[in-house]
Design an enzyme around this catalytic site. Sequence first.
Site, PDB file in Angstrom:
ATOM      1  CG  PHE A  23      -6.068   2.239   3.467  1.00 45.42           C
ATOM      2  CD1 PHE A  23      -4.747   2.329   3.908  1.00 45.42           C
ATOM      3  CD2 PHE A  23      -6.445   3.019   2.381  1.00 45.42           C
ATOM      4  CE1 PHE A  23      -3.835   3.150   3.272  1.00 45.42           C
ATOM      5  CE2 PHE A  23      -5.540   3.842   1.741  1.00 45.42           C
ATOM      6  CZ  PHE A  23      -4.223   3.912   2.188  1.00 45.42           C
ATOM      7  CB  SER A  61      -7.976  -4.126   0.739  1.00 42.64           C
ATOM      8  OG  SER A  61      -9.034  -3.218   0.921  1.00 42.64           O
ATOM      9  CD  GLU A  63      -2.785  -5.575   6.068  1.00 47.04           C
ATOM     10  OE1 GLU A  63      -3.609  -4.729   5.675  1.00 47.04           O
ATOM     11  OE2 GLU A  63      -1.571  -5.525   5.789  1.00 47.04           O
ATOM     12  CB  ILE A  87      -9.187   4.857  -3.987  1.00 51.24           C
ATOM     13  CG1 ILE A  87     -10.503   4.491  -3.285  1.00 51.24           C
ATOM     14  CG2 ILE A  87      -9.363   6.058  -4.909  1.00 51.24           C
ATOM     15  CD1 ILE A  87     -11.039   5.548  -2.351  1.00 51.24           C
ATOM     16  CG  HIS A  93       1.088  -0.330  -3.237  1.00 52.02           C
ATOM     17  ND1 HIS A  93       1.548   0.819  -2.670  1.00 52.02           N
ATOM     18  CD2 HIS A  93       0.346  -0.926  -2.295  1.00 52.02           C
ATOM     19  CE1 HIS A  93       1.093   0.923  -1.433  1.00 52.02           C
ATOM     20  NE2 HIS A  93       0.352  -0.123  -1.181  1.00 52.02           N
ATOM     21  CG  PHE A 118     -14.073  -9.597  -3.979  1.00 50.27           C
ATOM     22  CD1 PHE A 118     -12.853  -9.572  -3.329  1.00 50.27           C
ATOM     23  CD2 PHE A 118     -14.267  -8.746  -5.048  1.00 50.27           C
ATOM     24  CE1 PHE A 118     -11.846  -8.710  -3.735  1.00 50.27           C
ATOM     25  CE2 PHE A 118     -13.260  -7.882  -5.477  1.00 50.27           C
ATOM     26  CZ  PHE A 118     -12.049  -7.867  -4.810  1.00 50.27           C
ATOM     27  NE  ARG A 132     -18.640   2.392  -8.720  1.00 44.55           N
ATOM     28  CZ  ARG A 132     -17.668   2.314  -9.587  1.00 44.55           C
ATOM     29  NH1 ARG A 132     -16.639   1.573  -9.328  1.00 44.55           N
ATOM     30  NH2 ARG A 132     -17.720   2.952 -10.721  1.00 44.55           N
TER      31      ARG A 132
HETATM   32  N1  INI Z   1      -5.462  -0.469   1.517  1.00 39.28           N
HETATM   33  C1  INI Z   1      -6.749  -0.337   1.130  1.00 39.28           C
HETATM   34  O1  INI Z   1      -7.632  -1.046   1.640  1.00 39.28           O
HETATM   35  N2  INI Z   1      -7.080   0.552   0.152  1.00 39.28           N
HETATM   36  C2  INI Z   1      -6.148   1.334  -0.457  1.00 39.28           C
HETATM   37  O2  INI Z   1      -6.524   2.150  -1.356  1.00 39.28           O
HETATM   38  C3  INI Z   1      -4.785   1.228  -0.042  1.00 39.28           C
HETATM   39  N3  INI Z   1      -3.789   2.086  -0.622  1.00 39.28           N
HETATM   40  O3  INI Z   1      -4.131   3.074  -1.249  1.00 39.28           O
HETATM   41  O4  INI Z   1      -2.576   1.848  -0.451  1.00 39.28           O
HETATM   42  C4  INI Z   1      -4.467   0.296   0.964  1.00 39.28           C
HETATM   43  N4  INI Z   1      -3.181   0.155   1.380  1.00 39.28           N
HETATM   44  C5  INI Z   1      -2.848  -0.500   2.620  1.00 39.28           C
HETATM   45  C6  INI Z   1      -2.678  -1.995   2.448  1.00 39.28           C
HETATM   46  O5  INI Z   1      -3.936  -2.630   2.262  1.00 39.28           O
HETATM   47  C7  INI Z   1      -2.023  -2.610   3.707  1.00 39.28           C
HETATM   48  O6  INI Z   1      -2.863  -2.370   4.812  1.00 39.28           O
HETATM   49  C8  INI Z   1      -0.630  -2.058   3.988  1.00 39.28           C
HETATM   50  O7  INI Z   1       0.199  -2.147   2.853  1.00 39.28           O
HETATM   51  C9  INI Z   1       0.034  -2.850   5.155  1.00 39.28           C
HETATM   52  O8  INI Z   1       0.198  -4.237   4.795  1.00 39.28           O
END
Ligand code: INI
Length: 160
Positions: A23, A61, A63, A87, A93, A118, A132
Amino acid sequence: MATFEGCFTDVSSLQIALVVARFNDLVTTKLLSGCLDCLTRHGVDTTSSSSQLDVAWVPGSFELPLVAQSLAASGRYQVVVALGAVIRGDTPHFDVVVAEASKGIAAVARETGIPVIFGVLTTDTMQQALERAGIKNNLGWNYGLEALEMGSLMRALGRA
Ligand code: INI
């Protein structure tokens, strides 16, 4: 008095695992390349058949903790680095994903005794995240350094 410190010069015995969120991969691939640049420039072998480094990819993130736990508990690595980018502008959420990633990663380190760095950027905008991840500074490089410091510190403490 004993003083324990990590070091950046004797990294040959460290095995390192990276877990990276897809993501926002515009950001996370840059964090990954900054981290790899740091590790290779400090002597970590990332290319040969006896490479010291493995990389696992996860959807987001949220996972990161599960796969960090699997890697840390495998007994194959002295340190794990978790890379992601959450972001705020992209999701209502945000707080849920950040809380799960941060608490989960901290719990993995405590439960397995393996340090988990982290490396999750939490920003309001994509612009801030990109700044960053290379436009101004690449924090992936810092996460690589922290991995070397914590991996070698645990070894100095007799825990790795
Ligand atoms: N995952 C991220 O790593 N960054 C994000 O900004 C994000 N947003 O925006 O929702 C995000 N969502 C996915 C989440 O981490 C899971 O992969 C998903 O919910 C499936 O479990």
